[in-house]
Design a protein around this motif. Sequence first.
Motif, short mmCIF file in Angstrom:
data_model
loop_
_atom_site.label_atom_id
_atom_site.label_comp_id
_atom_site.label_asym_id
_atom_site.label_seq_id
_atom_site.Cartn_x
_atom_site.Cartn_y
_atom_site.Cartn_z
N GLU A 167 -23.98 59.52 -52.42
CA GLU A 167 -23.35 58.76 -53.50
C GLU A 167 -22.44 57.66 -52.94
O GLU A 167 -22.39 56.55 -53.48
N THR A 168 -21.73 57.98 -51.87
CA THR A 168 -20.86 56.98 -51.25
C THR A 168 -21.67 55.85 -50.64
O THR A 168 -21.28 54.67 -50.69
N LEU A 169 -22.82 56.18 -50.07
CA LEU A 169 -23.71 55.15 -49.51
C LEU A 169 -24.24 54.21 -50.59
O LEU A 169 -24.44 53.02 -50.34
N VAL A 170 -24.45 54.76 -51.77
CA VAL A 170 -24.85 53.91 -52.90
C VAL A 170 -23.76 52.89 -53.19
O VAL A 170 -24.02 51.70 -53.42
N ASP A 171 -22.50 53.34 -53.19
CA ASP A 171 -21.36 52.43 -53.42
C ASP A 171 -21.26 51.38 -52.32
O ASP A 171 -20.99 50.20 -52.59
N VAL A 172 -21.48 51.80 -51.07
CA VAL A 172 -21.44 50.86 -49.94
C VAL A 172 -22.54 49.82 -50.09
O VAL A 172 -22.33 48.63 -49.83
N ASN A 173 -23.72 50.26 -50.50
CA ASN A 173 -24.83 49.34 -50.70
C ASN A 173 -24.48 48.29 -51.76
O ASN A 173 -24.81 47.09 -51.61
N LYS A 174 -23.80 48.71 -52.82
CA LYS A 174 -23.37 47.77 -53.86
C LYS A 174 -22.35 46.77 -53.31
O LYS A 174 -22.36 45.59 -53.67
N GLN A 175 -21.47 47.26 -52.43
CA GLN A 175 -20.49 46.36 -51.80
C GLN A 175 -21.19 45.31 -50.95
O GLN A 175 -20.83 44.12 -50.97
N LEU A 176 -22.22 45.73 -50.22
CA LEU A 176 -22.98 44.79 -49.39
C LEU A 176 -23.71 43.77 -50.25
O LEU A 176 -23.81 42.59 -49.88
N GLU A 177 -24.25 44.21 -51.38
CA GLU A 177 -24.91 43.28 -52.29
C GLU A 177 -23.92 42.24 -52.80
O GLU A 177 -24.26 41.06 -52.93
N GLN A 178 -22.69 42.68 -53.10
CA GLN A 178 -21.66 41.75 -53.54
C GLN A 178 -21.28 40.79 -52.43
O GLN A 178 -21.03 39.61 -52.67
N ASP A 179 -21.25 41.29 -51.20
CA ASP A 179 -20.98 40.42 -50.04
C ASP A 179 -22.04 39.32 -49.95
O ASP A 179 -21.72 38.16 -49.67
N LEU A 180 -23.29 39.70 -50.16
CA LEU A 180 -24.38 38.71 -50.11
C LEU A 180 -24.21 37.68 -51.22
O LEU A 180 -24.43 36.48 -51.00
N ARG A 181 -23.82 38.14 -52.40
CA ARG A 181 -23.57 37.19 -53.49
C ARG A 181 -22.43 36.23 -53.13
O ARG A 181 -22.48 35.03 -53.42
#
Length: 220
Positions: A167-181
């Motif tokens: 679940e935490t990795l899912v949150d990290v993945n979302k953070q990385l997606e925001q970084d890309l944006r």
Amino acid sequence: MKEIQQFFIRNFIAVPVSFGSWLYLLFGIGMNIFPATGLFIVLYLGSSFSIKQIQLSSNLKQLGMTRSEYKHIKNQLTSARFKVKQLNSFYGKVRSVQAFRQLHEINTISRKILGIVKTNPKKFYYVEKFFYAHLDSAVELTSKYSMLVNQPLKDKDLKITLQNTRETLVDVNKQLEQDLRNVLSSDLEKLQMEIDFVGVTMNRDKPVLEMKGDKYNDRK
């Protein structure tokens, strides 16, 4: 691409100058081949280094950055590439298709961010958290997950920890997606401005359509 182009430019200048000097030392003043060859190497390395410094100064001027800023960003890129390699090493350790897909997404996003920052170092300031925290979290959690999932015993506490890590990795993945944006935000804004400008220009130049039955000259 620009680095490759500048590499060829350096050699295009440095090699003829050094080789010409080598020929002059050999046949012009009759120097022995060994010291002449040594001077050829020194001249080549010196001229190549000098041209590289000129190219770097020109690049920094275009970017509006100092040498210390540029060096810091290059170091951060080198460190981040090493961390992405660590992520690659976990592919064979995850057990589920979901975990493999998640790792692939994290890896892909990370490489895209690194590619963008490498092309335009000023983009680093849009994604500082990616370099200082988010990528580290992704590596640490993936390492932890791959270690736990390969344990022979699967008691209740271990299963809970695995679930929390996923679940935490899912949150990290979302953070990385925001970084890309974030790193793409200025490009998207610029593109939207260009689209708006083209739209306004086309509407301005478009002839006014006449209503059916209208005449060219209402006075007639």
